[in-house]
Write a protein that holds these residues in place. Structure first.
Motif, short mmCIF file in Angstrom:
data_model
loop_
_atom_site.label_atom_id
_atom_site.label_comp_id
_atom_site.label_asym_id
_atom_site.label_seq_id
_atom_site.Cartn_x
_atom_site.Cartn_y
_atom_site.Cartn_z
N LYS A 121 46.25 41.76 43.47
CA LYS A 121 45.57 41.01 44.52
C LYS A 121 46.39 39.76 44.87
O LYS A 121 47.37 39.86 45.57
CB LYS A 121 44.13 40.72 44.08
CG LYS A 121 43.39 42.06 43.95
CD LYS A 121 41.94 41.99 43.69
CE LYS A 121 41.42 43.44 43.58
NZ LYS A 121 40.05 43.52 43.09
N CYS A 122 45.98 38.61 44.33
CA CYS A 122 46.60 37.35 44.75
C CYS A 122 48.05 37.20 44.26
O CYS A 122 48.80 36.40 44.81
CB CYS A 122 45.73 36.22 44.24
SG CYS A 122 45.67 34.82 45.30
N ASN A 171 35.99 34.08 41.98
CA ASN A 171 36.14 34.46 43.39
C ASN A 171 35.52 35.84 43.57
O ASN A 171 36.04 36.81 43.03
CB ASN A 171 37.61 34.45 43.79
CG ASN A 171 37.81 34.37 45.28
OD1 ASN A 171 37.56 33.34 45.89
ND2 ASN A 171 38.22 35.47 45.89
N GLU A 172 34.40 35.91 44.27
CA GLU A 172 33.69 37.20 44.43
C GLU A 172 34.30 37.92 45.64
O GLU A 172 33.99 37.62 46.80
CB GLU A 172 32.18 36.92 44.58
CG GLU A 172 31.30 38.13 44.79
CD GLU A 172 31.51 39.29 43.81
OE1 GLU A 172 32.18 40.27 44.23
OE2 GLU A 172 31.02 39.24 42.66
N THR A 173 35.15 38.87 45.33
CA THR A 173 35.93 39.59 46.33
C THR A 173 35.04 40.39 47.29
O THR A 173 35.44 40.67 48.42
CB THR A 173 36.90 40.55 45.62
OG1 THR A 173 37.42 39.88 44.45
CG2 THR A 173 38.06 40.94 46.51
N SER A 183 40.84 37.81 42.27
CA SER A 183 41.34 37.65 43.63
C SER A 183 41.65 36.19 43.98
O SER A 183 41.71 35.82 45.14
CB SER A 183 40.35 38.25 44.63
OG SER A 183 39.05 37.76 44.40
N SER A 184 41.87 35.36 42.94
CA SER A 184 42.20 33.96 43.22
C SER A 184 43.32 33.42 42.34
O SER A 184 44.01 32.47 42.74
CB SER A 184 40.95 33.09 43.05
OG SER A 184 40.36 33.32 41.79
#
Ligand SMILES: *Cc1c(COP(=O)(O)O)cnc(C)c1O
Length: 348
Positions: free
Chosen positions: A181-182, A130-132, A160-161
């Motif tokens: 993050k997630c 996941n490219e934040t 971020s995933s």
């Protein structure tokens, strides 16, 4: 303050109580090689397997950051050469860090609209799931195609995933994510998850020169210990959060649905357009919306006045986008509030 920043992100509201509980439990002062600490680590690993469906034969390690994972992979899992396919700032940074550690880095920088489908026959293929920075993701369907056309070990930055997307873990050998993050936790810890094949490679490379050499980390983890005094508070918080969350299949389906609604909302009801046009590469957990830098400044200022924090753009998209985290710690009500704010702002 309500934060849609994609990291550090809004933590679960229950964290307030868990922090208090951590203090009262005495966990914050126990020796990290003592029985209570080892039990906490063991139980937390078990919870990760239950709630996130991490396979039983994959190793789970507690480290300090995703950046550290980039270095561990370069040090302990690559003899000579790695291949990096990326479309954004985090993938590029990973390639840079790896190169600085003396690895021969082969780079493929793709347009973010492009689906990554290339495989690799090199030692280690490095992908940002996941490219934040630009709000793109590599779907499990693409990952399966990449896996099938690769002989390389596959490392995936899922910062971020992870905890928001239902991964097919068998499609990767090294998965990692920091927890700010997630996972909806405070910053200062990361999870590194390795397949038996990755561990076998670590044994072949046999790199033991660092405090965070993977074999040393693994030998400690086998005893439910860590290679240095860990962030016990964050392990405790992770443990409590994992007990509270639904299984990943349910979480991921809620997020996917909410992401679809949000993309539709922005496209149909606002002047902000998704940065990424190709729906098959759009991220479910981080949305990048585009506008002029003046428009974005105005929106962010108005948001701050309403005690809403909107994520800045990042890297090449710093001025031309803003980002919205669609993480599990944010509720549907939080998103209703965001939508109301944006509609009101648009109609001014
Ligand atoms: C945030 C982020 C990182 C860096 O995480 P740290 O915990 O600060 O090291 C790496 N990769 C991706 C994709 C990120 O979103």
């Amino acid at each position: 303050m309500l934060s849609f920043y994609p990291g550090p992100s809004q933590v679960y509201p229950q964290i307030a109580q868990y922090l208090q509980d951590a203090y009262v439990s005495g966990m914050l002062s126990v020796n990290h090689r003592s029985a209570p600490a080892m039990e906490l680590v063991a139980e937390t690993c078990q919870l990760l397997r239950e709630k996130l469906s991490v396979p039983q034969d994959y190793g789970i390690y507690f480290v300090s950051s995703a950046t550290e994972c980039w270095e561990i992979i370069a040090q302990s899992l690559i003899r000579k050469q790695s291949e990096h396919i990326y479309t954004g700032a985090f993938g590029e940074k990973w390639a840079d860090y790896t190169q600085k550690l003396g690895v021969e880095v082969v780079r493929h920088s793709l347009n973010p609209e492009e689906e990554i489908l290339l495989g690799s026959q090199c030692e280690m293929l490095c992908l940002t799931q996941n490219e934040t920075s630009n709000g793109t993701q590599i779907s499990m369907i693409s990952l399966r195609a990449i896996r099938q056309s690769s002989s390389a070990l596959l490392a995936l930055d899922a910062t971020s995933s992870m905890a928001g997307i239902d991964f097919d873990w068998s499609l990767g050998d090294v998965w990692f994510a920091s927890v700010q993050k997630c996972f909806g936790l405070p910053a200062g810890m990361a999870l590194l998850i390795c397949s038996p094949q990755a561990l076998e490679k670590a044994r072949q490379v046999n790199e033991r020169n660092h405090y965070n050499s993977l074999l040393f980390i693994h030998e400690n983890a086998a005893k439910y210990q860590t290679h240095y005094t860990p962030n016990v508070l964050n392990i405790y918080l992770l443990n409590r959060v994992l007990k509270q969350v639904r299984p990943i299949v349910a979480v991921a389906s809620t997020l996917a649905e909410r992401a679809a609604e949000l993309y539709q909302f922005f496209e149909e009801r606002t002047s902000w357009k998704p940065l990424i046009q190709n729906p098959s590469v759009r991220s479910d957990t981080v949305l990048a919306l585009t506008g002029t830098s003046g428009q974005i400044k105005g929106l962010k200022q108005a948001a701050t006045q309403q005690k809403i924090s909107i994520g800045n753009g990042y890297g090449a998209w710093k001025e031309s986008t803003f980002r919205i985290a669609n993480f599990p710690a944010l509720t549907n009500q939080d998103f209703e509030e965001l939508r109301r704010f944006i509609i009101t702002y648009e109609n001014q």
